[in-house]
Design a protein around this motif. Structure first.
Motif, PDB file in Angstrom:
ATOM      1  N   PHE A  32      -2.365   4.048  -1.922  1.00 44.88           N
ATOM      2  CA  PHE A  32      -1.711   3.603  -3.138  1.00 44.88           C
ATOM      3  C   PHE A  32      -2.522   2.463  -3.758  1.00 44.88           C
ATOM      4  CE2 PHE A  32       1.871   5.538  -0.959  1.00 44.88           C
ATOM      5  CZ  PHE A  32       2.598   6.125  -2.001  1.00 44.88           C
ATOM      6  N   LEU A  33      -2.863   2.623  -5.035  1.00 47.21           N
ATOM      7  CA  LEU A  33      -3.457   1.541  -5.806  1.00 47.21           C
ATOM      8  C   LEU A  33      -2.336   0.882  -6.597  1.00 47.21           C
ATOM      9  CD1 LEU A  33      -6.652   3.352  -7.156  1.00 47.21           C
ATOM     10  CD2 LEU A  33      -6.457   1.888  -5.149  1.00 47.21           C
ATOM     11  N   LEU A  34      -2.235  -0.428  -6.527  1.00 42.62           N
ATOM     12  CA  LEU A  34      -1.133  -1.152  -7.139  1.00 42.62           C
ATOM     13  C   LEU A  34      -1.634  -1.962  -8.316  1.00 42.62           C
ATOM     14  CD1 LEU A  34       0.319  -2.439  -3.758  1.00 42.62           C
ATOM     15  CD2 LEU A  34       1.085  -0.445  -5.038  1.00 42.62           C
ATOM     16  N   GLN A  94       2.835 -10.742  -2.105  1.00 42.83           N
ATOM     17  CA  GLN A  94       1.624 -10.886  -1.307  1.00 42.83           C
ATOM     18  C   GLN A  94       1.377  -9.645  -0.459  1.00 42.83           C
ATOM     19  OE1 GLN A  94      -0.593 -13.354  -1.459  1.00 42.83           O
ATOM     20  NE2 GLN A  94       0.617 -14.344  -3.062  1.00 42.83           N
ATOM     21  N   ASN A  95       2.455  -9.089   0.106  1.00 41.48           N
ATOM     22  CA  ASN A  95       2.334  -7.938   1.003  1.00 41.48           C
ATOM     23  C   ASN A  95       3.168  -6.774   0.482  1.00 41.48           C
ATOM     24  OD1 ASN A  95       0.755  -9.362   3.052  1.00 41.48           O
ATOM     25  ND2 ASN A  95       2.657 -10.501   3.447  1.00 41.48           N
ATOM     26  N   PHE A  96       2.705  -5.563   0.783  1.00 40.84           N
ATOM     27  CA  PHE A  96       3.388  -4.355   0.339  1.00 40.84           C
ATOM     28  C   PHE A  96       3.521  -3.396   1.514  1.00 40.84           C
ATOM     29  CE2 PHE A  96       0.919  -6.152  -3.080  1.00 40.84           C
ATOM     30  CZ  PHE A  96       1.829  -6.246  -4.117  1.00 40.84           C
ATOM     31  N   ASP A  97       4.714  -2.890   1.720  1.00 42.97           N
ATOM     32  CA  ASP A  97       4.948  -1.914   2.780  1.00 42.97           C
ATOM     33  C   ASP A  97       5.376  -0.600   2.138  1.00 42.97           C
ATOM     34  OD1 ASP A  97       5.546  -0.463   5.018  1.00 42.97           O
ATOM     35  OD2 ASP A  97       7.382  -1.565   5.502  1.00 42.97           O
ATOM     36  N   LEU A  98       4.454   0.347   2.085  1.00 43.07           N
ATOM     37  CA  LEU A  98       4.752   1.650   1.477  1.00 43.07           C
ATOM     38  C   LEU A  98       4.736   2.768   2.511  1.00 43.07           C
ATOM     39  CD1 LEU A  98       2.751   1.325  -1.857  1.00 43.07           C
ATOM     40  CD2 LEU A  98       5.201   1.104  -1.511  1.00 43.07           C
ATOM     41  N   GLY A  99       4.887   2.412   3.789  1.00 47.25           N
ATOM     42  CA  GLY A  99       4.972   3.435   4.821  1.00 47.25           C
ATOM     43  C   GLY A  99       3.801   3.368   5.784  1.00 47.25           C
ATOM     44  N   GLN A 100       4.048   3.768   7.013  1.00 44.38           N
ATOM     45  CA  GLN A 100       3.033   3.685   8.060  1.00 44.38           C
ATOM     46  C   GLN A 100       1.883   4.660   7.846  1.00 44.38           C
ATOM     47  OE1 GLN A 100       5.106   4.219  11.773  1.00 44.38           O
ATOM     48  NE2 GLN A 100       6.078   2.196  11.706  1.00 44.38           N
ATOM     49  N   LEU A 101       2.111   5.742   7.128  1.00 47.95           N
ATOM     50  CA  LEU A 101       1.077   6.756   6.959  1.00 47.95           C
ATOM     51  C   LEU A 101       0.235   6.516   5.709  1.00 47.95           C
ATOM     52  CD1 LEU A 101       3.084   9.975   7.923  1.00 47.95           C
ATOM     53  CD2 LEU A 101       1.641   8.532   9.384  1.00 47.95           C
ATOM     54  N   SER A 102       0.460   5.403   5.027  1.00 49.14           N
ATOM     55  CA  SER A 102      -0.254   5.110   3.786  1.00 49.14           C
ATOM     56  C   SER A 102      -0.933   3.751   3.868  1.00 49.14           C
ATOM     57  CB  SER A 102       0.708   5.119   2.588  1.00 49.14           C
ATOM     58  OG  SER A 102       1.372   6.358   2.468  1.00 49.14           O
ATOM     59  N   THR A 103      -2.016   3.626   3.111  1.00 45.78           N
ATOM     60  CA  THR A 103      -2.606   2.310   2.892  1.00 45.78           C
ATOM     61  C   THR A 103      -2.325   1.926   1.444  1.00 45.78           C
ATOM     62  OG1 THR A 103      -4.748   3.250   2.233  1.00 45.78           O
ATOM     63  CG2 THR A 103      -4.442   2.704   4.573  1.00 45.78           C
ATOM     64  N   SER A 104      -2.130   0.651   1.202  1.00 43.01           N
ATOM     65  CA  SER A 104      -1.858   0.194  -0.160  1.00 43.01           C
ATOM     66  C   SER A 104      -2.658  -1.074  -0.417  1.00 43.01           C
ATOM     67  CB  SER A 104      -0.366  -0.058  -0.367  1.00 43.01           C
ATOM     68  OG  SER A 104       0.113  -1.008   0.565  1.00 43.01           O
ATOM     69  N   ARG A 105      -3.150  -1.208  -1.631  1.00 42.95           N
ATOM     70  CA  ARG A 105      -3.926  -2.389  -1.993  1.00 42.95           C
ATOM     71  C   ARG A 105      -3.878  -2.587  -3.498  1.00 42.95           C
ATOM     72  NH1 ARG A 105      -8.736  -0.933  -4.304  1.00 42.95           N
ATOM     73  NH2 ARG A 105      -9.466   1.200  -3.961  1.00 42.95           N
ATOM     74  N   ARG A 106      -4.097  -3.826  -3.915  1.00 45.89           N
ATOM     75  CA  ARG A 106      -4.209  -4.126  -5.332  1.00 45.89           C
ATOM     76  C   ARG A 106      -5.457  -3.452  -5.901  1.00 45.89           C
ATOM     77  NH1 ARG A 106      -1.631  -9.017  -7.231  1.00 45.89           N
ATOM     78  NH2 ARG A 106      -0.254  -9.865  -5.639  1.00 45.89           N
ATOM     79  N   ILE A 107      -5.348  -2.971  -7.098  1.00 49.78           N
ATOM     80  CA  ILE A 107      -6.501  -2.371  -7.743  1.00 49.78           C
ATOM     81  C   ILE A 107      -7.563  -3.447  -7.958  1.00 49.78           C
ATOM     82  CG2 ILE A 107      -5.823  -2.719 -10.161  1.00 49.78           C
ATOM     83  CD1 ILE A 107      -6.579   0.354 -10.498  1.00 49.78           C
ATOM     84  N   ALA A 108      -8.843  -3.060  -7.857  1.00 48.55           N
ATOM     85  CA  ALA A 108      -9.941  -4.010  -7.963  1.00 48.55           C
ATOM     86  C   ALA A 108     -10.881  -3.588  -9.081  1.00 48.55           C
ATOM     87  CB  ALA A 108     -10.703  -4.086  -6.633  1.00 48.55           C
TER      88      ALA A 108
END
Length: 244
Positions: A175-177, A186-200
Protein backbone atom coordinates in the motif's frame (compact mmCIF):
# COMPACT_ATOMS: atom_id res chain seq x y z
CA UNK A 1 5.62 24.00 -23.57
CA UNK A 2 4.83 24.79 -19.92
CA UNK A 3 1.64 24.40 -17.90
CA UNK A 4 0.54 24.80 -14.28
CA UNK A 5 -1.37 22.27 -12.18
CA UNK A 6 -3.06 23.15 -8.90
CA UNK A 7 -4.17 20.58 -6.33
CA UNK A 8 -6.66 21.68 -3.69
CA UNK A 9 -7.92 20.24 -0.45
CA UNK A 10 -11.30 21.56 0.66
CA UNK A 11 -10.32 21.55 4.33
CA UNK A 12 -6.95 23.23 3.72
CA UNK A 13 -7.46 25.46 0.72
CA UNK A 14 -4.81 27.88 1.96
CA UNK A 15 -2.30 25.02 1.98
CA UNK A 16 -3.06 23.78 -1.53
CA UNK A 17 -0.05 22.80 -3.61
CA UNK A 18 0.79 23.61 -7.21
CA UNK A 19 3.56 22.83 -9.67
CA UNK A 20 4.85 24.24 -12.93
CA UNK A 21 5.56 21.54 -15.51
CA UNK A 22 7.36 21.50 -18.82
CA UNK A 23 7.05 19.13 -21.76
CA UNK A 24 10.38 18.77 -23.55
CA UNK A 25 10.94 16.12 -26.21
CA UNK A 26 7.96 14.15 -24.88
CA UNK A 27 9.43 14.21 -21.35
CA UNK A 28 7.41 15.63 -18.46
CA UNK A 29 9.51 17.73 -16.12
CA UNK A 30 8.40 19.30 -12.83
CA UNK A 31 10.06 22.72 -12.80
CA UNK A 32 8.99 24.33 -9.53
CA UNK A 33 6.15 25.94 -7.62
CA UNK A 34 3.40 27.59 -9.67
CA UNK A 35 1.06 30.50 -9.04
CA UNK A 36 -2.54 30.79 -10.31
CA UNK A 37 -4.18 30.93 -12.71
CA UNK A 38 -3.73 27.21 -13.43
CA UNK A 39 -4.11 25.34 -16.69
CA UNK A 40 -5.85 22.50 -14.83
CA UNK A 41 -6.75 21.61 -11.26
CA UNK A 42 -7.38 18.41 -9.34
CA UNK A 43 -9.55 18.57 -6.24
CA UNK A 44 -9.18 16.11 -3.38
CA UNK A 45 -12.05 13.82 -2.51
CA UNK A 46 -14.31 15.35 0.13
CA UNK A 47 -17.03 13.03 1.49
CA UNK A 48 -18.90 16.00 2.93
CA UNK A 49 -19.60 17.63 -0.43
CA UNK A 50 -18.79 15.10 -3.16
CA UNK A 51 -21.35 12.60 -4.44
CA UNK A 52 -20.07 9.02 -4.67
CA UNK A 53 -21.74 5.68 -5.28
CA UNK A 54 -21.26 2.49 -7.24
CA UNK A 55 -22.80 2.07 -10.69
CA UNK A 56 -23.67 -1.41 -12.01
CA UNK A 57 -21.62 -0.97 -15.20
CA UNK A 58 -19.20 1.32 -16.98
CA UNK A 59 -20.90 4.43 -18.33
CA UNK A 60 -20.29 6.31 -21.56
CA UNK A 61 -19.54 10.07 -21.43
CA UNK A 62 -23.15 10.71 -22.42
CA UNK A 63 -24.42 8.48 -19.62
CA UNK A 64 -22.08 10.21 -17.16
CA UNK A 65 -23.63 13.55 -18.14
CA UNK A 66 -27.09 12.08 -17.61
CA UNK A 67 -26.08 10.90 -14.12
CA UNK A 68 -24.97 14.43 -13.27
CA UNK A 69 -28.31 15.83 -14.46
CA UNK A 70 -30.18 13.28 -12.33
CA UNK A 71 -28.31 14.03 -9.11
CA UNK A 72 -27.59 17.71 -9.69
CA UNK A 73 -30.07 19.38 -12.06
CA UNK A 74 -28.94 22.46 -13.98
CA UNK A 75 -31.11 24.73 -11.82
CA UNK A 76 -29.31 23.52 -8.68
CA UNK A 77 -25.89 23.91 -10.28
CA UNK A 78 -26.73 27.51 -11.17
CA UNK A 79 -27.79 28.16 -7.57
CA UNK A 80 -24.51 26.72 -6.27
CA UNK A 81 -22.59 28.76 -8.85
CA UNK A 82 -20.35 25.80 -9.65
CA UNK A 83 -19.96 23.08 -12.19
CA UNK A 84 -19.80 19.33 -11.63
CA UNK A 85 -16.92 17.16 -12.79
CA UNK A 86 -17.72 13.44 -12.85
CA UNK A 87 -15.18 10.64 -12.73
CA UNK A 88 -15.53 6.88 -12.77
CA UNK A 89 -13.26 3.90 -12.10
CA UNK A 90 -14.23 0.27 -11.53
CA UNK A 91 -17.88 1.23 -11.17
CA UNK A 92 -17.14 3.90 -8.56
CA UNK A 93 -18.85 7.14 -9.55
CA UNK A 94 -17.49 10.38 -8.09
CA UNK A 95 -19.02 13.81 -8.73
CA UNK A 96 -17.29 16.96 -7.52
CA UNK A 97 -18.38 20.60 -7.33
CA UNK A 98 -15.67 22.70 -8.95
CA UNK A 99 -15.96 26.44 -8.22
CA UNK A 100 -13.40 27.44 -10.84
CA UNK A 101 -13.91 27.56 -14.59
CA UNK A 102 -10.44 26.02 -14.94
CA UNK A 103 -10.35 22.52 -16.52
CA UNK A 104 -10.43 19.83 -13.82
CA UNK A 105 -9.02 16.31 -13.71
CA UNK A 106 -10.83 13.81 -11.43
CA UNK A 107 -8.75 12.54 -8.49
CA UNK A 108 -9.58 8.93 -9.37
CA UNK A 109 -7.95 9.42 -12.78
CA UNK A 110 -4.87 10.99 -11.18
CA UNK A 111 -4.51 8.11 -8.70
CA UNK A 112 -4.99 5.55 -11.47
CA UNK A 113 -2.27 7.21 -13.55
CA UNK A 114 0.08 7.23 -10.58
CA UNK A 115 -0.54 3.61 -9.66
CA UNK A 116 -0.07 2.31 -13.21
CA UNK A 117 3.31 4.06 -13.41
CA UNK A 118 4.46 3.34 -9.86
CA UNK A 119 2.92 0.23 -8.42
CA UNK A 120 3.52 -3.39 -9.23
CA UNK A 121 0.85 -6.03 -9.68
CA UNK A 122 -1.28 -6.27 -6.53
CA UNK A 123 -0.25 -2.87 -5.22
CA UNK A 124 -2.60 -0.08 -4.15
CA UNK A 125 -2.81 3.60 -3.26
CA UNK A 126 -4.76 4.78 -0.22
CA UNK A 127 -5.32 8.55 -0.41
CA UNK A 128 -6.62 10.17 2.77
CA UNK A 129 -7.88 13.76 2.86
CA UNK A 130 -10.78 15.84 4.21
CA UNK A 131 -11.72 13.06 6.62
CA UNK A 132 -12.35 10.55 3.80
CA UNK A 133 -10.38 8.00 1.81
CA UNK A 134 -10.00 6.95 -1.81
CA UNK A 135 -8.59 3.53 -2.66
CA UNK A 136 -7.25 2.31 -6.01
CA UNK A 137 -5.75 -1.16 -6.43
CA UNK A 138 -3.89 -2.69 -9.35
CA UNK A 139 -5.10 -6.29 -9.65
CA UNK A 140 -3.05 -7.08 -12.75
CA UNK A 141 -5.55 -7.21 -15.58
CA UNK A 142 -7.99 -4.85 -13.88
CA UNK A 143 -8.22 -2.01 -11.38
CA UNK A 144 -10.40 -1.79 -8.31
CA UNK A 145 -11.51 1.45 -6.68
CA UNK A 146 -13.37 2.46 -3.56
CA UNK A 147 -14.28 5.50 -1.50
CA UNK A 148 -15.41 5.94 2.08
CA UNK A 149 -16.53 8.71 4.41
CA UNK A 150 -14.51 7.01 7.15
CA UNK A 151 -11.55 9.05 8.31
CA UNK A 152 -8.18 7.35 8.13
CA UNK A 153 -8.17 7.08 11.93
CA UNK A 154 -11.61 5.44 11.97
CA UNK A 155 -10.70 3.12 9.12
CA UNK A 156 -7.48 1.94 10.78
CA UNK A 157 -9.43 1.14 13.94
CA UNK A 158 -11.61 -1.37 12.06
CA UNK A 159 -10.91 -5.08 11.89
CA UNK A 160 -9.71 -6.53 8.57
CA UNK A 161 -13.19 -7.98 8.00
CA UNK A 162 -14.83 -4.61 8.66
CA UNK A 163 -12.39 -2.87 6.31
CA UNK A 164 -13.28 -5.30 3.54
CA UNK A 165 -16.95 -4.44 4.07
CA UNK A 166 -16.24 -0.71 3.80
CA UNK A 167 -13.86 -1.05 0.83
CA UNK A 168 -14.39 -4.31 -1.08
CA UNK A 169 -11.16 -5.79 -2.50
CA UNK A 170 -9.19 -3.96 0.17
CA UNK A 171 -6.10 -6.14 0.07
CA UNK A 172 -2.76 -5.75 -1.66
CA UNK A 173 0.84 -6.81 -1.24
CA UNK A 174 1.89 -3.15 -0.93
CA UNK A 175 0.00 0.00 0.00
CA UNK A 176 1.26 3.45 -0.96
CA UNK A 177 -0.19 6.09 1.35
CA UNK A 178 -0.77 9.72 0.39
CA UNK A 179 -2.89 12.73 1.27
CA UNK A 180 -2.95 15.51 3.87
CA UNK A 181 -4.43 13.32 6.60
CA UNK A 182 -1.23 11.27 6.81
CA UNK A 183 0.29 14.16 8.76
CA UNK A 184 -1.54 12.92 11.86
CA UNK A 185 -0.03 9.41 11.81
CA UNK A 186 3.34 7.79 12.35
CA UNK A 187 2.48 4.09 11.99
CA UNK A 188 -0.01 2.23 9.82
CA UNK A 189 -1.34 -1.28 10.31
CA UNK A 190 -3.01 -2.57 7.15
CA UNK A 191 -2.62 -6.29 7.85
CA UNK A 192 0.14 -8.82 8.37
CA UNK A 193 0.22 -9.87 4.71
CA UNK A 194 0.78 -6.32 3.43
CA UNK A 195 3.50 -3.72 3.57
CA UNK A 196 2.53 -0.06 3.76
CA UNK A 197 4.57 3.10 3.41
CA UNK A 198 4.22 6.78 2.65
CA UNK A 199 4.59 7.60 -1.00
CA UNK A 200 8.05 8.99 -1.85
CA UNK A 201 9.42 11.25 -4.57
CA UNK A 202 11.10 8.19 -6.09
CA UNK A 203 7.62 6.81 -6.80
CA UNK A 204 6.93 9.77 -9.09
CA UNK A 205 9.89 9.28 -11.42
CA UNK A 206 7.91 6.87 -13.59
CA UNK A 207 5.76 9.84 -14.60
CA UNK A 208 8.04 12.84 -14.57
CA UNK A 209 11.51 14.21 -13.96
CA UNK A 210 12.36 16.98 -11.49
CA UNK A 211 14.57 20.02 -11.60
CA UNK A 212 16.58 20.58 -8.41
CA UNK A 213 14.09 23.26 -7.33
CA UNK A 214 11.07 21.02 -7.84
CA UNK A 215 12.79 18.04 -6.20
CA UNK A 216 13.57 20.09 -3.10
CA UNK A 217 9.95 21.21 -2.93
CA UNK A 218 8.33 17.79 -3.44
CA UNK A 219 10.66 15.57 -1.41
CA UNK A 220 9.77 17.51 1.75
CA UNK A 221 6.13 16.35 1.59
CA UNK A 222 5.66 13.95 -1.34
CA UNK A 223 2.33 12.70 0.03
CA UNK A 224 0.84 16.15 -0.73
CA UNK A 225 1.81 16.06 -4.42
CA UNK A 226 0.38 12.71 -5.54
CA UNK A 227 -2.74 14.15 -7.16
CA UNK A 228 -0.94 17.09 -8.79
CA UNK A 229 1.70 14.89 -10.43
CA UNK A 230 -0.82 12.28 -11.53
CA UNK A 231 -3.01 15.02 -13.02
CA UNK A 232 0.01 16.58 -14.76
CA UNK A 233 0.81 13.27 -16.44
CA UNK A 234 -2.75 13.09 -17.77
CA UNK A 235 -2.62 16.70 -18.97
CA UNK A 236 0.71 16.06 -20.75
CA UNK A 237 -0.68 12.94 -22.38
CA UNK A 238 -3.69 14.85 -23.71
CA UNK A 239 -1.39 17.59 -25.03
CA UNK A 240 0.92 15.11 -26.76
CA UNK A 241 -2.03 13.34 -28.38
CA UNK A 242 -3.38 16.67 -29.66
CA UNK A 243 0.01 17.42 -31.24
CA UNK A 244 0.16 14.16 -33.24
Amino acid sequence: MQFKIGSSSAAREAESVSLLFEIAEDRLIAVGEAQPPFDAIVQSFDPNRDIFYRAPERLTPEELAEEVDIHLPESLRQTLNSRVVPGMLDGLMLMQHIPSACPAIPPLAALEKMLRATGSVNSAILHADNGGILFVRNAGTELHAGASAHSLKAFLSLSEEEREHVLPDFHASEFLLSGYDLDHFQNFDLGQLSTSRRIAISDFTGLCEFTSEAATLVEMNPHLYTLAIGAAAIYAEIFNESET
